[in-house]
Design an enzyme around this catalytic site. Structure first.
Site, PDB file in Angstrom:
ATOM      1  CE  LYS A 184      -3.771  -2.336  -0.202  1.00 58.53           C
ATOM      2  NZ  LYS A 184      -4.286  -3.164   0.858  1.00 58.53           N
TER       3      LYS A 184
HETATM    4  C1  LIG Z   1      -5.471  -4.125   1.219  1.00 57.36           C
HETATM    5  C2  LIG Z   1      -6.926  -3.900   1.249  1.00 57.36           C
HETATM    6  C3  LIG Z   1      -7.705  -4.236   2.361  1.00 57.36           C
HETATM    7  C4  LIG Z   1      -7.180  -5.039   3.525  1.00 57.36           C
HETATM    8  O1  LIG Z   1      -6.104  -4.505   4.153  1.00 57.36           O
HETATM    9  P1  LIG Z   1      -5.104  -5.474   4.997  1.00 57.36           P
HETATM   10  O2  LIG Z   1      -4.253  -4.482   5.715  1.00 57.36           O
HETATM   11  O3  LIG Z   1      -4.345  -6.276   4.017  1.00 57.36           O
HETATM   12  O4  LIG Z   1      -5.935  -6.278   5.906  1.00 57.36           O
HETATM   13  C5  LIG Z   1      -9.053  -3.921   2.345  1.00 57.36           C
HETATM   14  N1  LIG Z   1      -9.621  -3.326   1.283  1.00 57.36           N
HETATM   15  C6  LIG Z   1      -8.906  -3.009   0.179  1.00 57.36           C
HETATM   16  C7  LIG Z   1      -9.590  -2.338  -0.952  1.00 57.36           C
HETATM   17  C8  LIG Z   1      -7.550  -3.305   0.117  1.00 57.36           C
HETATM   18  O5  LIG Z   1      -6.858  -2.997  -0.992  1.00 57.36           O
END
Ligand SMILES: *Cc1c(COP(=O)(O)O)cnc(C)c1O
Length: 377
Positions: A184
C-alpha cells in the site's frame, strides 16, 4: 530483489523509518504505547477526523468499524464487487449479508450511486464504498446513503493522503478504514487505521481492538489505571510500537511519495494515449482532487487480449496484476446478491501496471514500450 525488471510494487523504507523502529526495539516497550498514540494523532490530522484508531490491519479496521456500527445478522451491506475481498469477509464474519452493486463504468471504477440506490431494500443497513486506486469515490454515494439513513464505512485502503474539495479520504463516512499492508502507499508490512468523527465509534473501536478492556497495558503502567473492566467481548487487533514509529516517519514523507506516484501515473497516461487497443480509467476527474495514485490500471479493449498481454509483459520482465477478480465470482460468495454487468465486463479487461514512488521514467517507458509493441502486433 524481486527478480522482475519492473516489479508491480517495490518497498524502499527511508533509513529514518528503520532507525525509528530500531529505537523502539532498543527502548524495550514493544506493544501499543506512545508511538501508537503519536501515530494516531498525526493520522487524524491528515484525515481531518476527530479520531484515528490504529490496529493490526486494514481488515481489522473494517471489522472494528462493522462492530462499532453494530452490523450483524439480518443486515444487508451494499458494496462494490470490484474490490478486495476483505470488506465482504468482514461483513460475512459479522453475520451480515454483502450485496454487490455495480461500478460507474470504464472511466470510474468506484461504486455507482444509482446502483447503490437500486440495491437498497428493507434490510439494508450500511454501504462500504471503496476509493479505487486512491481516487475518492463519487460524493453522490454519500448523499444516497444519507437519504436512505445508511451507515457508511469508507474502505480507504488505497487512499491514504487522498482528498477532494469535500475533504480527505477516510473522513466521508461514519468510519474510514486504511491499510498499511506491504504493497500500500504507506507500507508497514501489516497495520491499519480506523478514522472517525464519531466519539462513540472511536471509543467502541478502541476497546474492541484490545479484548474489550477499559484500560490497556500502557495505561495500566500508571497506578491510576491499575485495574480494568471488560465491557463487552473484544479482539486483539492492536498495532505495535516498531510499526507505529515507522508509520510516523512514512506519514511525514507521504505527500512526497504520493506526488511521485502521481507523476509516474501521469507519464503512463501521456505515453499510453497513443497506444491502440487500451484506455486508462480515471481520465476525467473533478477539479481540486488529489488522488493517492495507488494503482496504474489500464483497460484492454479486447477481452481476449488481456491474459496474453499479461503473459507477454511477464516475458519482458514486467510484473502485472488484476485489481480485482470480482468478489461475487469467488466460491465463498457464489449466490450472493449481485447485479454487476459492468463489473463483469470491466474486470475481465483490467490490467494493473507497475507503480511505486521511486519507479524511474526509464521503467515506465519500458512498460509503455512493451505494451505498444504487443498491442500493435
Ligand atoms: C489491502 C486492502 C484491504 C485489507 O487490508 P489489509 O491491511 O491487508 O488487511 C481492504 N480493502 C482493500 C480495498 C484493500 O486494498
Amino acid at each position: 530483489m524481486s527478480g522482475w525488471e519492473v516489479p508491480l510494487s517495490d518497498v524502499r523504507l527511508p533509513p529514518e523509518a528503520i532507525a525509528a523502529a530500531r529505537d523502539t526495539l532498543a527502548g524495550g516497550w514493544l506493544s501499543q504505547g506512545p508511538q501508537v498514540e503519536g501515530f494516531e494523532e498525526e493520522f487524524a490530522a491528515l484525515a481531518g477526523t476527530r479520531h484515528a484508531v490504529a490496529c493490526a490491519s486494514g481488515t481489522g479496521a473494517l471489522e472494528l468499524a462493522i462492530g462499532a456500527l453494530e452490523l450483524g445478522p439480518g443486515d444487508e451491506v451494499v458494496m462494490p464487487s470490484l474490490t478486495f475481498v476483505a470488506a465482504a469477509n468482514a461483513v460475512r464474519l459479522a453475520g451480515a449479508l454483502p450485496v454487490f452493486a455495480d461500478v460507474r463504468g470504464a472511466d470510474d471504477l468506484t461504486l455507482d450511486p444509482d446502483a447503490l440506490a437500486g440495491a437498497i431494500g428493507p434490510a439494508t443497513r450500511a454501504v462500504i464504498p471503496m476509493d479505487y486506486g486512491g481516487y475518492p469515490c463519487d460524493p453522490e454515494v454519500y448523499a444516497v446513503a444519507a437519504e436512505a439513513g445508511l451507515a457508511v464505512v469508507e474502505d480507504a485502503a488505497h487512499a491514504v493522503g487522498a482528498h477532494n474539495t469535500h475533504g480527505a479520504c477516510g473522513s466521508f463516512g461514519d468510519a474510514g478504514c486504511f491499510s498499511f499492508f506491504a504493497n500500500k502507499n504507506l507500507p508497514l508490512g501489516e497495520g491499519g487505521m480506523l478514522t472517525t468523527d464519531d466519539d462513540r465509534v472511536a471509543a467502541t473501536a478502541r476497546s474492541a481492538r484490545s479484548h474489550g478492556m477499559t484500560a490497556g497495558t500502557w495505561e495500566r503502567r500508571s497506578r491510576t489505571h491499575a485495574a480494568y473492566d471488560v465491557s463487552r467481548p473484544g479482539r486483539n487487533l492492536r498495532l505495535d510500537e516498531p510499526r507505529a514509529a515507522m508509520g510516523r516517519v512514512l506519514l511525514a514523507g507521504l505527500e512526497e511519495a504520493n506526488a511521485a506516484r502521481r507523476s509516474a501515473l501521469e507519464r503512463y497516461r501521456r505515453e499510453l494515449a497513443s497506444v491502440p487497443g487500451l484506455s486508462m480509467p480515471f481520465a476525467r476527474r473533478p477539479p481540486g482532487e488529489r488522488p493517492a495514485a495507488h494503482l496504474a490500471v489500464v483497460l484492454v479493449d479486447d477481452v481476449r487480449r488481456r491474459d496474453p498481454l499479461a503473459d507477454a509483459l511477464a516475458q519482458r520482465g514486467v510484473q502485472t496484476s488484476v485489481h480485482y477478480r470480482p468478489v461475487h465470482s469467488f466460491t465463498a460468495y457464489r449466490g450472493a446478491p449481485a447485479v454487476v454487468p459492468k463489473t463483469d465486463d470491466l474486470a475481465a479487461r483490467l490490467l494493473t501496471l507497475p507503480l511505486f514512488p521511486h519507479i524511474t521514467t526509464a521503467q515506465v517507458d519500458a512498460v509503455c514500450g512493451a505494451l505498444a509493441t504487443e498491442l500493435s502486433a
